[in-house]
Design an enzyme around this catalytic site. Structure first.
Site, PDB file in Angstrom:
ATOM      1  CD  GLU A  43     -42.737  35.872  45.721  1.00 19.35           C
ATOM      2  OE1 GLU A  43     -43.388  35.603  44.853  1.00 19.35           O
ATOM      3  OE2 GLU A  43     -42.933  35.211  46.789  1.00 19.35           O
ATOM      4  CG  HIS A 103     -46.044  33.019  41.349  1.00 17.72           C
ATOM      5  ND1 HIS A 103     -45.355  34.194  40.990  1.00 17.72           N
ATOM      6  CD2 HIS A 103     -45.889  32.866  42.666  1.00 17.72           C
ATOM      7  CE1 HIS A 103     -44.713  34.701  42.224  1.00 17.72           C
ATOM      8  NE2 HIS A 103     -45.108  34.108  43.122  1.00 17.72           N
ATOM      9  CD  GLU A 104     -46.905  30.279  45.183  1.00 24.15           C
ATOM     10  OE1 GLU A 104     -46.067  29.878  45.816  1.00 24.15           O
ATOM     11  OE2 GLU A 104     -47.200  31.606  45.345  1.00 24.15           O
TER      12      GLU A 104
END
Length: 273
Positions: free
Chosen positions: A194, A136-137
């Site tokens: 996000e 995700h990051e």
């Protein structure tokens, strides 16, 4: 004086109009600063942060932990580089920060990452769940979200600078990109960013051989930790229920991408110690 303010504001407006690009998911992004500039400034901010953590003896050097994180991030970066060739020459590195209370992780422009021990220990994460976090990051960096964050900070700074020009206060006219790079470590991403990182990240982890179901169990654990006050990591994320439903719906598609055999890392990751 009004004429000066008008010129500055016109310049800001012109910059905003022309500075548009497209994310990996096809979303239009507003960019005041280029991804290349974001990488340069992020490096300076990252090195400054790491120096401070080193002086505080907050960088984990335990061989077992280091090997674990290096292996997971190495496999993820191997897939990232394969799918996003522009990241091949990034200075990929990861710091493991000794902070038992912080549930967080991040990746700046140029592939400079960090994960806090708190998110691993408090959530009792397995490797698949860590891969979902770091996937995700990493996706934030691949989708140029750092440049977007910096652009927001610069837009604010431009407004302050305009006031400074009008009031003849030259001290306000600071280096916009340097300030923005520091703020990028603190400012949350937008909910849109996000959600985008969720989509790219689960695929990245799946292609690297990590179970996509872990994306769902990860956020279930995160949500339980939140209680009445969600962790910093969840501050701007989509609502828990929607996130779990979205990720769960992606699991079958991601399982089809999951390799039959676990892939070994090809891309070397520097551990900051």
């Amino acid at each position: 004086m009004k004429r000066i303010v008008g010129i500055v504001c016109a310049a800001i407006t012109a910059t905003l109009i022309v500075a548009c690009t497209t994310s990996p998911t096809g979303r239009t992004q507003l960019m005041i600063i280029s991804p290349e500039s974001a990488i340069v400034e992020s490096k300076a901010a990252y090195l400054s942060t790491m120096q401070s953590l080193d002086e505080q003896q907050k960088l984990v050097t335990d061989p077992t932990t280091v090997k674990r994180i290096q292996t997971i991030t190495g496999r993820l970066v191997t897939e990232a580089v394969a799918r996003y060739p522009s990241s091949r020459n990034w200075e990929w590195s990861v710091a493991i920060i000794d902070d038992a209370e912080t549930l967080n992780a991040w990746c700046m422009a140029g592939g400079r990452m960090a994960i806090y021990t708190g998110i691993i220990s408090k959530l009792d994460l397995n490797d698949d769940e860590i891969a979902q976090i770091m996937g995700h990051e990493i996706s934030h960096a691949l989708a140029n979200h750092t440049a977007e964050q910096m652009s927001r900070a610069i837009a604010i700074n431009m407004g302050v600078t305009a006031v400074g020009v009008a009031s003849d206060n030259s001290g306000i006219a600071l280096s916009a990109t340097a300030i923005a790079a520091q703020l990028a470590l603190q400012l949350p991403n937008s909910r849109t960013a996000e959600s985008e990182a969720d989509r790219i990240g689960i695929e990245l982890a799946a292609r690297a051989g990590y179970a996509p179901e872990a994306a769902v169990t990860l956020w279930q654990k995160m949500n339980k930790q939140g209680g009445d006050r969600p962790p910093e990591f969840l501050s701007t994320h989509p609502s828990p229920g929607n996130r779990e439903k979205t990720l769960q719906a992606l699991v079958p598609e991601m399982k089809a991408l999951n390799p039959q055999q676990v892939k070994a890392a090809v891309h070397a990751i520097t551990i900051v110690q």
